[in-house]
Design an enzyme around this catalytic site. Sequence first.
Site, PDB file in Angstrom:
ATOM      1  CB  SER A   1      -0.761  -0.196   1.562  1.00 31.04           C
ATOM      2  OG  SER A   1      -2.189   0.910   0.962  1.00 31.04           O
TER       3      SER A   1
ATOM      4  CG  ASP B   1      -7.554  -3.381  -2.399  1.00 33.09           C
ATOM      5  OD1 ASP B   1      -8.123  -2.222  -2.132  1.00 33.09           O
ATOM      6  OD2 ASP B   1      -6.719  -3.463  -2.785  1.00 33.09           O
TER       7      ASP B   1
ATOM      8  CG  HIS C   1      -5.511  -2.271   0.985  1.00 28.88           C
ATOM      9  ND1 HIS C   1      -5.482  -2.458  -0.260  1.00 28.88           N
ATOM     10  CD2 HIS C   1      -5.083  -1.793   1.405  1.00 28.88           C
ATOM     11  CE1 HIS C   1      -4.445  -1.243  -0.943  1.00 28.88           C
ATOM     12  NE2 HIS C   1      -4.038  -1.021   0.972  1.00 28.88           N
TER      13      HIS C   1
END
Length: 273
Positions: A104, A226, A254
Amino acid sequence: MPAPAEPSPSPLTRHHVTVHGPADAARTVLLVHGFGTDQTVWHGLLPQLDPALRVITYDQAGCGQCDPSVFVQHRYLNLHGFARDLSALAQSLDLHDAALVGHSFGAMVGVLAALEAPDRFSRLALIGASPRYLDDGNYHGGFKEEDIEQVYRVAMANYSGWTEAFAPMAVGPVNGPGLAEHFARSLQAIPPERALTVLCAILQSDHRQALPRLNQPVLLLQTQRDSFVPLAVAEYMARTLPHAELRLLDAQGHLPHLTAPAQVAEALRSFLA
């Protein structure tokens, strides 16, 4: 005479660096966690990786057991402060041609650090990465301006309540409430003012121009669904990065390194060899 000043702790101490595996390994891998987590988020993945690897984990500023004094707000109003921390760690560890696995916002921190110190990292695996979250013309980042403003309003008004709603969406409903509760506790462990600073830095970021400059091989790992990084973003990155491969995982959410670590390890195996 005044007492001598205490020596300042090294970056390795400040960021609670942990080294796993043999010190003389042929390959070193550095793991960079994402928003709302710390290095403990990798605990399910670590046993699945090749035991011959030397794997390094650390806590980013404001997270986990990182020295609280590191987080000076003005340094972290964008992702470059986190990237400078990572570059300093790579220098302190004397890394050369290491592999980087980032999740991320940690993935984009890794991209920026690899551009700043290209000799430190020979390849990058990016999990659920996004260079920009806000829609922009033909670019579909997944959020409209009003969506982001709503996130800010709710998180600032009731951070604890926001984490309770955010965590299940991030983890994905198919992965059960236990992991969502675990992620919510991780979010709640971060002081709200720090978490909100980092959240703003992430949601306001735009690092699309950095992607074409990254010459290292990149493996993009993306789940089937996601809620925060649409598949269109992963496909955009695969087109824009000079040397990228996109691999879809048979997983949702995620945080696949938390919810499906065996799949992530399998996807990484040949790339890290």
